[in-house]
Design an enzyme around this catalytic site. Structure first.
Site, mmCIF file in Angstrom:
data_model
loop_
_atom_site.group_PDB
_atom_site.id
_atom_site.type_symbol
_atom_site.label_atom_id
_atom_site.label_comp_id
_atom_site.label_asym_id
_atom_site.label_seq_id
_atom_site.Cartn_x
_atom_site.Cartn_y
_atom_site.Cartn_z
ATOM 1 N N HIS A 196 3.247 -2.236 6.661
ATOM 2 C CA HIS A 196 2.109 -1.443 6.189
ATOM 3 C C HIS A 196 0.837 -2.091 6.727
ATOM 4 O O HIS A 196 0.519 -3.242 6.398
ATOM 5 C CB HIS A 196 2.057 -1.386 4.659
ATOM 6 C CG HIS A 196 3.061 -0.429 4.088
ATOM 7 N ND1 HIS A 196 3.638 -0.595 2.857
ATOM 8 C CD2 HIS A 196 3.574 0.723 4.600
ATOM 9 C CE1 HIS A 196 4.468 0.422 2.631
ATOM 10 N NE2 HIS A 196 4.443 1.228 3.671
ATOM 11 N N ASN A 271 7.948 2.487 5.813
ATOM 12 C CA ASN A 271 8.786 2.023 4.708
ATOM 13 C C ASN A 271 9.389 3.171 3.901
ATOM 14 O O ASN A 271 9.847 2.980 2.778
ATOM 15 C CB ASN A 271 7.994 1.074 3.801
ATOM 16 C CG ASN A 271 8.885 0.047 3.137
ATOM 17 O OD1 ASN A 271 9.926 -0.332 3.686
ATOM 18 N ND2 ASN A 271 8.509 -0.393 1.940
ATOM 19 N N GLU A 399 5.510 -8.453 -2.934
ATOM 20 C CA GLU A 399 4.119 -7.978 -2.956
ATOM 21 C C GLU A 399 3.232 -9.168 -3.299
ATOM 22 O O GLU A 399 3.259 -9.660 -4.421
ATOM 23 C CB GLU A 399 3.936 -6.878 -4.021
ATOM 24 C CG GLU A 399 4.801 -5.638 -3.823
ATOM 25 C CD GLU A 399 4.174 -4.613 -2.875
ATOM 26 O OE1 GLU A 399 3.047 -4.835 -2.392
ATOM 27 O OE2 GLU A 399 4.833 -3.573 -2.620
HETATM 28 ZN ZN LIG Z 1 3.316 -2.134 1.514
#
Ligand SMILES: [Zn+2]
Ligand SMILES: *[C@@H]1O[C@H](CO)[C@@H](O)[C@H](O)[C@H]1NC(C)=O
Ligand SMILES: *[C@@H]1O[C@H](CO)[C@@H](O)[C@H](O)[C@H]1NC(C)=O
Ligand SMILES: *[C@@H]1O[C@H](CO)[C@@H](O)[C@H](O)[C@H]1NC(C)=O
Length: 451
Positions: A196, A271, A399
Site C-alpha cells: 500500500h 491487497n 500494522e
Molecule cells: Zn495497508
C-alpha cells in the site's frame, strides 16, 4: 461486520468519483492542494451499534476511513471541507463522540514534507556503511541501496528482479542467506513492505531488518542470519510509491490504468488481488479503494509476490506483510474463518506483540493481536490470506503505529522523522521473536517428517 465492509466499499466508490475529478484539478495547482481544508476526525464509538451508525454516516458524506473505529479504540476519518458540517451534524444526531485532530490536512502534509526534507539534509546519504533512518527514502534511493548491498556482500546477499510493475519499474528484492538458499534444513522468512503506497512508515521496517541481517549483525542475533534464509521486498508497489512522492501523498493502490473510459479512476488494491476467496469482500468498482482488479493476480505486482511464495513454499515458514497503521498484528482468514493452526498463530502473534510493546515509545498503544475480520472487518484476496492458504505456517499483516503528536492523537499515515528509526527498531524486536519461533516450528515439522 459484513455490513461494515460493504458500506466501506460503497462509500469509497462515491468518494472516488468525486476524488477523481479533484485529482485532475489538483495536478494543476500543486501537490497537496487537493487536500486543502480536509480535516481528520477522531471518532470514538461505544459499541458495535455505534460502529454501524458511524459507517452509514461515513458513507453519506463520502469520507475516507483511515482507521476503523472500534469500541475502546478511536478511529480516524478524513472528511472534505464541504462535507464537514453535515458530518458533524449526523454524528451529533447519532450521539457519536468525535473531535477534530487536524483542521487542514494540506498544512500538515506541507509540514511533513518540510520535516522530512530537513531531516534528510542533516542525515548522511544512504550507503552500504550506514543506512540513515532520518528520512523516508525514495524509490531510486532504495533501488541504488539494494544494488550496492548486493555488490558489497556477494556471499550473503543476492538481488533479484522479481518482475516489473504496471509502469515498468523493476520490482527488486533481496535474498539473504549464508548458504545461498541451498540448505534445505533452514526455514525461509519473507518480509515485504509498501504494497500500500501511502504507508511510508513501513519502509524503515524492512530496511532496518536488512541492516541487522547484513551490515550490522549483532552477536546475539547471528543465529537469525545463519539459521534462516530471508527474502526482503522493501517496495512491493513501486508505481504507487513513486506516485505518493510526486502526486498524491495518500495514494494506496497500484497505478494500473485501462479499467475505465478516460481513466477517471485507476489503480487496483493489490491487497485484494490475491487468489484467496478473491472478490468475496472487496469491490469490483475501479474507483473504490478496495478495487480487486479484473481477476486474481491480474496485477504484475501481486504476481511477483505469488512467485516468491511458490518458489520457496516447501521451506517458507513465515510471511510478514508490513502495513500501517493501527498497532495490530493480524492473521487469517479475512472471512473470519480461522486456519487450522489459529491458536498457534494467535500465540506467536502475541509473543511478537509483547516484544514490540516492551520497547515501544510510551505514547503509542499496545499492539492488538487477532483475526483480521474479528479485529477490523471482513476482506478477501489479501497477501496474508493467500500465503496462509498455500501453506505458510505463520502469515501476518503487521500494522505499524500511526503518526502521533507526542501524547496526543495524530494523523495516521504521516511520518514523524523522529519515529522512523524507532519504527524499524521496535518492529525488528517483534520480527526476531517470530523468526525464532519459526525456526523451532520448522525443526519440529522436519523431525516429524523424518520419523
Ligand atoms: Zn495497508
Ligand atoms: C444523508 O444524510 C441526510 C441528512 O443530512 C439524509 O437526509 C439522507 O437521507 C442521508 N443519506 C443517506 C444515504 O444516508
Ligand atoms: C548526499 O548526496 C547528494 C547528491 O547525491 C549531495 O548533494 C549531498 O551533499 C549529500 N549529503 C551528504 C550529507 O553527504
Ligand atoms: C469466502 O467468502 C465467502 C463469502 O463470499 C465466505 O462465506 C467463505 O467462508 C469464505 N471462504 C473462506 C475460506 O474464507
Amino acid at each position: 461486520m459484513t455490513i461494515c465492509a460493504e458500506i466501506g466499499s460503497a462509500m469509497d466508490i462515491v468518494m472516488y468519483w468525486i476524488f477523481g475529478v479533484i485529482l485532475i484539478c489538483g495536478a494543476v495547482v500543486g501537490k497537496h492542494e487537493i487536500y486543502d481544508g480536509y480535516s481528520i476526525y477522531q471518532v470514538i464509538v461505544q459499541d458495535i451499534y455505534e460502529v454501524e451508525r458511524l459507517n452509514k454516516i461515513i458513507y453519506n458524506v463520502s469520507a475516507d476511513v483511515w482507521s476503523h473505529s472500534l469500541p475502546g479504540r478511536p478511529g480516524q476519518v478524513l472528511v472534505a471541507r464541504e462535507r464537514q458540517q453535515e458530518f458533524q451534524e449526523l454524528l451529533d444526531d447519532a450521539g457519536v463522540v468525535y473531535q477534530i485532530e487536524v483542521h487542514n490536512l494540506k498544512e500538515l502534509l506541507e509540514l511533513e514534507d518540510k520535516l522530512l526534507e530537513e531531516a534528510g539534509v542533516r542525515s548522511s546519504n544512504l550507503s552500504v556503511e550506514r543506512l540513515s533512518f532520518d528520512k523516508i527514502h525514495k524509490y531510486e534511493e532504495v533501488d541504488n541501496y539494494l544494488e550496492l548491498l548486493a555488490l558489497a556482500f556477494p556471499s550473503v546477499v543476492s538481488l533479484v528482479v522479481g518482475g516489473h510493475s504496471f509502469e515498468g519499474r523493476p520490482i527488486k528484492y533481496l535474498k539473504i542467506s549464508t548458504t545461498k538458499f541451498e540448505d534445505r534444513s533452514k526455514p525461509v522468512i519473507f518480509i515485504e513492505s509498501l504494497i500500500h503506497a501511502r504507508e511510508w512508515i513501513t519502509l524503515p521496517a524492512t530496511l532496518y531488518a536488512i541492516e541487522k541481517l547484513v551490515t550490522h549483525v549483532q552477536d546475539q542475533d547471528k543465529d537469525l542470519l545463519t539459521d534462516i534464509d530471508w527474502i526482503i521486498l522493501p517496495i512491493a508497489n513501486p508505481d504507487g510509491y513513486v506516485f505518493t512522492h510526486n502526486q498524491n501523498r495518500l495514494w494506496r493502490k497500484n497505478r494500473a490504468t485501462g479499467y475505465m473510459i478516460a481513466d477517471i479512476c485507476s489503480g487496483v488494491d493489490l491487497n485484494r488481488n490475491f487468489d484467496f476467496n478473491w472478490s468475496s469482500y472487496s469491490s469490483n468498482l475501479v474507483c473504490s479503494e478496495v478495487f480487486h482488479g479484473k481477476g486474481p493476480f491480474s496485477e504484475p505486482e501481486t504476481a511477483v509476490v505469488r512467485n516468491i511464495l511458490h518458489e520457496n513454499l516447501d521451506r517458507m515458514e513465515m510471511f510478514l506483510d508490513i502495513h500501517s497503521f493501527g498497532s495490530l498484528i493480524l492473521y487469517g482468514y479475512g472471512s473470519e474463518m480461522l486456519p487450522p493452526n489459529g491458536l498457534s498463530l494467535h500465540l506467536t502473534g502475541q509473543e511478537m506483540a509483547s516484544a514490540i510493546d516492551n520497547v515501544k515509545t510510551f505514547w503509542n498503544p499496545d499492539y492488538i493481536v487477532g483475526n483480521t475480520a474479528a479485529v477490523l472487518y471482513q476482506n478477501s484476496g489479501s497477501a496474508q490470506d493467500y500465503a496462509q492458504s498455500v501453506g505458510v505456517s505463520y502469515s501476518y499483516t503487521i500494522e505499524l503505529p500511526g503518526y502521533r503528536f507526542g501524547l496526543g492523537t495524530g494523523a495516521g499515515f504521516l511520518v514523524d522523522p523522529k519515529f522512523i528509526k524507532q519504527a524499524g527498531y521496535e518492529t525488528w524486536e517483534g520480527i526476531k521473536v517470530g523468526a525464532r519461533i519459526a525456526i523451532e516450528n520448522f525443526r519440529k515439522k522436519r523431525n516429524l517428517r523424518d520419523k
